[in-house]
Design a protein around this motif. Structure first.
Motif, PDB file in Angstrom:
ATOM      1  N   UNK A   4       0.817  -1.216   0.000  1.00 22.02           N
ATOM      2  CA  UNK A   4       0.000   0.000   0.000  1.00 22.02           C
ATOM      3  C   UNK A   4       0.852   1.268   0.000  1.00 22.02           C
ATOM      4  N   UNK A   5       2.048   1.171   0.561  1.00 26.34           N
ATOM      5  CA  UNK A   5       2.942   2.339   0.632  1.00 26.34           C
ATOM      6  C   UNK A   5       4.341   1.938   0.170  1.00 26.34           C
ATOM      7  N   UNK A   6       4.483   1.566  -1.098  1.00 26.20           N
ATOM      8  CA  UNK A   6       5.772   1.061  -1.589  1.00 26.20           C
ATOM      9  C   UNK A   6       6.903   2.082  -1.536  1.00 26.20           C
ATOM     10  N   UNK A   7       6.567   3.350  -1.728  1.00 30.63           N
ATOM     11  CA  UNK A   7       7.596   4.397  -1.728  1.00 30.63           C
ATOM     12  C   UNK A   7       7.709   5.089  -0.374  1.00 30.63           C
ATOM     13  N   UNK A   8       6.786   4.775   0.507  1.00 26.85           N
ATOM     14  CA  UNK A   8       6.751   5.379   1.853  1.00 26.85           C
ATOM     15  C   UNK A   8       6.792   6.907   1.780  1.00 26.85           C
ATOM     16  N   UNK A   9       5.973   7.466   0.921  1.00 27.88           N
ATOM     17  CA  UNK A   9       5.840   8.919   0.879  1.00 27.88           C
ATOM     18  C   UNK A   9       4.910   9.351   2.007  1.00 27.88           C
ATOM     19  N   UNK A  50      -4.620  17.492  16.168  1.00 30.29           N
ATOM     20  CA  UNK A  50      -3.937  18.446  15.288  1.00 30.29           C
ATOM     21  C   UNK A  50      -3.067  19.452  16.032  1.00 30.29           C
ATOM     22  N   UNK A  51      -3.393  19.745  17.283  1.00 33.53           N
ATOM     23  CA  UNK A  51      -2.780  20.883  17.971  1.00 33.53           C
ATOM     24  C   UNK A  51      -1.353  20.632  18.451  1.00 33.53           C
ATOM     25  N   UNK A  52      -0.836  19.429  18.252  1.00 31.53           N
ATOM     26  CA  UNK A  52       0.508  19.119  18.725  1.00 31.53           C
ATOM     27  C   UNK A  52       1.624  19.696  17.890  1.00 31.53           C
ATOM     28  N   UNK A  53       1.286  20.454  16.861  1.00 35.59           N
ATOM     29  CA  UNK A  53       2.292  21.108  16.022  1.00 35.59           C
ATOM     30  C   UNK A  53       1.607  22.184  15.202  1.00 35.59           C
ATOM     31  N   UNK A  54       2.380  23.191  14.806  1.00 40.39           N
ATOM     32  CA  UNK A  54       1.841  24.227  13.923  1.00 40.39           C
ATOM     33  C   UNK A  54       1.844  23.774  12.471  1.00 40.39           C
ATOM     34  N   UNK A  55       2.589  22.707  12.186  1.00 44.66           N
ATOM     35  CA  UNK A  55       2.674  22.186  10.823  1.00 44.66           C
ATOM     36  C   UNK A  55       1.588  21.145  10.577  1.00 44.66           C
ATOM     37  N   UNK A  56       1.309  20.892   9.316  1.00 36.68           N
ATOM     38  CA  UNK A  56       0.338  19.858   8.962  1.00 36.68           C
ATOM     39  C   UNK A  56       0.927  18.483   9.241  1.00 36.68           C
ATOM     40  N   UNK A  57       0.066  17.483   9.314  1.00 39.54           N
ATOM     41  CA  UNK A  57       0.551  16.122   9.526  1.00 39.54           C
ATOM     42  C   UNK A  57       1.417  15.660   8.356  1.00 39.54           C
ATOM     43  N   UNK A  58       1.041  16.037   7.154  1.00 32.38           N
ATOM     44  CA  UNK A  58       1.830  15.656   5.980  1.00 32.38           C
ATOM     45  C   UNK A  58       3.247  16.215   6.094  1.00 32.38           C
ATOM     46  N   UNK A  59       3.361  17.445   6.569  1.00 33.04           N
ATOM     47  CA  UNK A  59       4.677  18.079   6.712  1.00 33.04           C
ATOM     48  C   UNK A  59       5.537  17.357   7.738  1.00 33.04           C
ATOM     49  N   UNK A  60       4.962  17.034   8.894  1.00 37.28           N
ATOM     50  CA  UNK A  60       5.760  16.367   9.929  1.00 37.28           C
ATOM     51  C   UNK A  60       6.062  14.917   9.549  1.00 37.28           C
ATOM     52  N   UNK A  61       5.149  14.258   8.836  1.00 31.79           N
ATOM     53  CA  UNK A  61       5.429  12.898   8.364  1.00 31.79           C
ATOM     54  C   UNK A  61       6.597  12.927   7.380  1.00 31.79           C
ATOM     55  N   UNK A  62       6.560  13.876   6.463  1.00 35.42           N
ATOM     56  CA  UNK A  62       7.615  13.993   5.456  1.00 35.42           C
ATOM     57  C   UNK A  62       8.981  14.198   6.113  1.00 35.42           C
ATOM     58  N   UNK A  63       9.004  14.912   7.223  1.00 34.75           N
ATOM     59  CA  UNK A  63      10.266  15.223   7.892  1.00 34.75           C
ATOM     60  C   UNK A  63      10.927  13.992   8.510  1.00 34.75           C
ATOM     61  N   UNK A  84       1.785   7.034   3.563  1.00 40.97           N
ATOM     62  CA  UNK A  84       1.710   6.644   4.970  1.00 40.97           C
ATOM     63  C   UNK A  84       0.453   7.204   5.626  1.00 40.97           C
ATOM     64  N   UNK A  85       0.148   8.465   5.354  1.00 42.75           N
ATOM     65  CA  UNK A  85      -1.052   9.088   5.906  1.00 42.75           C
ATOM     66  C   UNK A  85      -2.311   8.350   5.446  1.00 42.75           C
ATOM     67  N   UNK A  86      -2.334   7.967   4.176  1.00 45.29           N
ATOM     68  CA  UNK A  86      -3.521   7.324   3.606  1.00 45.29           C
ATOM     69  C   UNK A  86      -3.673   5.857   3.995  1.00 45.29           C
ATOM     70  N   UNK A 133       1.832   8.599  12.353  1.00 46.96           N
ATOM     71  CA  UNK A 133       1.468   9.898  11.772  1.00 46.96           C
ATOM     72  C   UNK A 133       1.677  11.060  12.740  1.00 46.96           C
ATOM     73  N   UNK A 134       2.018  10.751  13.988  1.00 48.82           N
ATOM     74  CA  UNK A 134       2.184  11.799  15.002  1.00 48.82           C
ATOM     75  C   UNK A 134       3.639  12.023  15.401  1.00 48.82           C
TER      76      UNK A 134
END
Length: 315
Positions: free
Chosen positions: A37-42, A287-300, A46-48, A89-90
């Protein structure tokens, strides 16, 4: 290795999952499904995964004739899978999801969600607890740098005997007591079968939402209550194992969880009027645990999945 106390708690939460025989055995199959489902682990892949948790779970839940122990084991595995996904995701945020366990649950948090029937304290149907910690230095600095006292004014030792084990429970409890009004508590009840269990979260959410009881019912213990935290929600997450064609917008099980304070979710893509995907809980409640979106913190954190976060066993 330097590590803040939030990420240390997350690591202990995930390692606790893999320490159970049921989850460890299921993971051998689930890991292959997740890889497909997440072969590239983008970040988006991962979020989806939240849209496919039911499919992942069903790769090890194919028996039609199940014993009661099978049902119980399946329920525990579903809780663990949801816990694993949400924590993934967190990463990098101030929210951690843990299974309701005395080894990781700060006592003041446990006291706050305790429902008392007269003189009898009862633990809620809380399979998972998500805690969002405040934006303060002690939660970002290296855990060994934290200096805090207990309620008696005594310094809390960072390690137990011979520096072998970090004293996370006492330190976390002291931090939560100090910052109690700035903490968020989110109860997440996980059940495999929607039809059989929909009434349970409805009633518990009603108890927590009530501000006054005629009988001897109260919420909270030892001076701690959900009324004093920054935010509290109660959610329901189901597989579901029932045939999907049996679940309609007019179904009683749907009505029973429609107005839960934290929402109702399933391991499938969102369907209007029925249930949201588990991934939507991240934006709605966590959502409030960061000012960034979940996608942004996952990517990091993706580059560190094979090192710092290898305990998720995704590589």
């Amino acid at each position: 290795m330097q590590q803040n106390i939030i990420e240390y708690l997350r690591e202990q939460s995930i390692r606790q999952l893999f320490a159970t025989k049921g989850f460890k055995k299921a993971w051998r199959t689930w890991a292959a499904e997740i890889k497909g489902l997440a072969p590239l682990k983008t970040a988006y892949q991962l979020f989806n995964l939240g849209d496919s948790l039911r499919d992942i779970f069903y790769t090890t839940n194919t028996s039609k004739a199940r014993s009661q122990s099978d049902v119980s084991g399946g329920g525990a595995n579903w809780e663990a899978l949801v816990c694993w996904y949400l924590n993934l995701c967190l990463i990098g945020r101030r929210t951690v999801v843990i299974k309701h366990n005395v080894k990781l649950m700060p006592p003041c948090i446990n006291d706050a969600i305790t429902v008392n029937y007269g003189n009898f304290p009862s633990n809620t149907e809380s399979d998972l607890i998500a805690i969002t910690f405040p934006d303060k230095l002690d939660y970002f600095c290296d855990k060994d740098s934290i200096s805090i006292k207990d309620t008696n004014g005594d310094d809390i030792h960072k390690y137990k005997t011979n520096r072998s084990k970090y004293n996370i429970l006492e330190i976390l409890d002291a931090l939560c007591i100090r910052d109690f009004n700035d903490i968020e508590i989110h109860i997440i009840q996980c059940k495999t079968n929607w039809n059989d269990n929909a009434q349970i979260p409805m009633l518990w959410d009603a108890v927590y939402a009530a501000t006054n009881f005629r009988s001897g019912v109260s919420v909270g213990l030892n001076g701690y209550s959900i009324t004093d935290v920054k935010r509290f929600t109660y959610s329901f997450v189901t597989v579901p194992t029932v045939k999907l064609e049996k679940i309609k917008k007019t179904s009683l099980c749907v009505f029973r969880v429609m107005y839960l304070s934290g929402g109702n979710y399933w391991g499938l893509p969102s369907e209007a009027g029925i249930a949201n995907s588990v991934k939507e809980m991240l934006n709605r409640n966590l959502k409030t645990g960061s000012n960034d979106s979940h996608i942004t913190t996952i990517k990091a954190f993706i580059p560190e999945l094979g090192s710092t976060y290898n305990y998720f066993q995704l590589m």
